[in-house]
Structure formats: structure tokens, C-alpha cells
Design a protein around this motif. Structure first.
Motif, PDB file in Angstrom:
ATOM      1  N   ALA A  67     113.665  37.290  15.334  1.00 20.83           N
ATOM      2  CA  ALA A  67     114.004  38.647  15.793  1.00 20.83           C
ATOM      3  C   ALA A  67     114.385  39.536  14.606  1.00 20.83           C
ATOM      4  CB  ALA A  67     115.149  38.593  16.803  1.00 20.83           C
ATOM      5  N   LEU A  68     115.131  39.003  13.664  1.00 22.75           N
ATOM      6  CA  LEU A  68     115.497  39.771  12.476  1.00 22.75           C
ATOM      7  C   LEU A  68     114.254  40.152  11.677  1.00 22.75           C
ATOM      8  CD1 LEU A  68     117.597  40.930  10.483  1.00 22.75           C
ATOM      9  CD2 LEU A  68     117.697  38.639   9.451  1.00 22.75           C
ATOM     10  N   ASN A  69     113.337  39.213  11.507  1.00 24.66           N
ATOM     11  CA  ASN A  69     112.126  39.478  10.734  1.00 24.66           C
ATOM     12  C   ASN A  69     111.227  40.532  11.379  1.00 24.66           C
ATOM     13  OD1 ASN A  69     112.473  38.018   8.379  1.00 24.66           O
ATOM     14  ND2 ASN A  69     111.786  36.113   9.333  1.00 24.66           N
ATOM     15  N   GLU A  70     111.305  40.693  12.685  1.00 27.00           N
ATOM     16  CA  GLU A  70     110.543  41.753  13.356  1.00 27.00           C
ATOM     17  C   GLU A  70     111.033  43.142  12.942  1.00 27.00           C
ATOM     18  OE1 GLU A  70     110.345  41.240  17.587  1.00 27.00           O
ATOM     19  OE2 GLU A  70     109.634  39.167  17.396  1.00 27.00           O
ATOM     20  N   LEU A  71     112.287  43.225  12.514  1.00 30.29           N
ATOM     21  CA  LEU A  71     112.870  44.502  12.103  1.00 30.29           C
ATOM     22  C   LEU A  71     112.660  44.813  10.620  1.00 30.29           C
ATOM     23  CD1 LEU A  71     116.312  44.123  13.927  1.00 30.29           C
ATOM     24  CD2 LEU A  71     114.295  45.392  14.732  1.00 30.29           C
ATOM     25  N   LEU A  72     112.283  43.821   9.846  1.00 29.83           N
ATOM     26  CA  LEU A  72     112.169  43.980   8.395  1.00 29.83           C
ATOM     27  C   LEU A  72     110.736  44.266   7.965  1.00 29.83           C
ATOM     28  CD1 LEU A  72     114.405  40.960   7.305  1.00 29.83           C
ATOM     29  CD2 LEU A  72     115.067  43.360   7.516  1.00 29.83           C
TER      30      LEU A  72
END
Length: 183
Positions: A89-94
Motif C-alpha cells: 500500500a505504501l509503494n502505491e503512493l510512492l
């Protein structure tokens, strides 16, 4: 490089003034061979030291844990629990994805909702009982949860105190929202 073997039963000289965050104490120097190996690899003079459990105690923050739990050279708590789904989920924002080794958890779980591990309070992994203590602060964000082993509540006794890949994870108690999670 050639593999480095360090005998954990052998004690070398004591190295003083070892510092981790606000703690300073002594540690066992793992010897010249280990120091040279790490110095060669890192390109800087380096020593490998092991926490001196015979004379040192490094307690976790008592503001978050009722009992006096200890840690050694880890950040501030003995365990960091993170889920693969949270990293996804974090990587989807980066713009550029990061890997899990950026956070260095020693317990990685999968098969849950992103950031759900932030809410877990009473956790059992295999025969081991853990307590969720507080969210782990990483610069400007919280990612993962610091946890401690409830050795009094665990059925794991004696030798073989090892978590293994694929051990089942049970959550017995959790807070209802991230606003209730200790940070």
C-alpha cells in the motif's frame, strides 16, 4: 568475500562506550578477525560487538510497557512487526517503490489488510505470545508496530524458541482505530 564465522560461546575483550540512541554501555568485542572482515567490506575501521548480557541492561520505554522488557542493540524494542500488505500500500503512493529492508522488521506477516498490524495488541505466533506496544516512528511517518514477547503467557518453553516461516498468526485483541494506537 569469504564467509565470516563468529563463535558466540567465546568471549573476547570488553569494548566500553558503545552507544545506541541514548544508551551507553559495554559490549563484547568479537575479535580482530571479525573487525577486519567488516572493515574490509565497509571500507572503514569497524568493530563487531555483541551485547554484554552479563553486565548490561537496556530497557524499553516504560511509558509504553508495564513490565520491564529489555532489548539489546535493536532500535528501541526487541521486535518490529510489519505486513507485506502495508508495504504494498505504501509503494502505491510512492513514485519509486522501496523494499522491505528499508524498514528492517524482524517479523513480517502477510495475508491481512494494509496497516492492520498497527491495531493488534494481543498476538500469538506459533506458541509465542506478543504484546503490541506502539507504532514505529520512521522520520515523518509511522510504519509497523513495536512489539514485545510476553514470556509469561507463552507456551514456548526451553530450547527451540524460534519463529519459523509459515507459523500461524492469531490476533486476540486489537484497538478499533489507528487513532487509539500508541505512537
Amino acid at each position: 568475500m569469504e564467509p565470516l564465522k563468529v563463535c558466540l560461546n567465546k568471549q573476547y575483550e570488553v569494548a566500553d562506550d558503545i552507544t545506541v540512541w541514548e544508551w551507553t554501555g559495554s559490549a563484547w568485542d568479537e575479535g580482530a578477525e571479525a573487525s577486519q572482515w567488516f572493515s574490509d567490506y565497509l571500507g572503514n575501521p569497524t568493530k563487531l560487538v555483541r551485547f554484554n548480557t552479563a553486565t548490561e541492561i537496556r530497557k524499553v520505554d516504560p511509558d509504553y510497557v508495564e513490565e520491564q522488557h529489555q532489548t539489546f542493540f535493536s532500535d528501541g524494542y526487541p521486535f518490529l512487526l510489519v505486513s507485506q500488505e502495508s508495504l504494498d500500500a505504501l509503494n502505491e503512493l510512492l513514485e519509486e517503490p522501496i523494499s522491505m529492508n528499508r524498514f528492517r522488521p524482524n517479523i513480517l506477516v502477510e495475508g491481512c489488510e494494509p496497516y492492520s498490524e498497527d491495531l493488534w495488541r494481543d498476538i500469538k505466533i506459533s506458541k509465542f505470545s506478543f504484546q503490541g506496544v506502539k507504532l514505529c516512528a520512521r522520520c515523518k511517518v509511522y510504519f509497523g508496530q513495536n512489539i514485545v514477547w510476553n514470556w509469561r503467557d507463552s507456551s514456548a518453553k526451553g530450547d527451540g524458541k524460534v519463529l519459523k516461516l509459515g507459523d500461524p498468526v492469531y490476533v486476540f485483541k486489537k484497538v478499533s482505530s489507528s487513532a487509539e494506537a500508541a505512537a
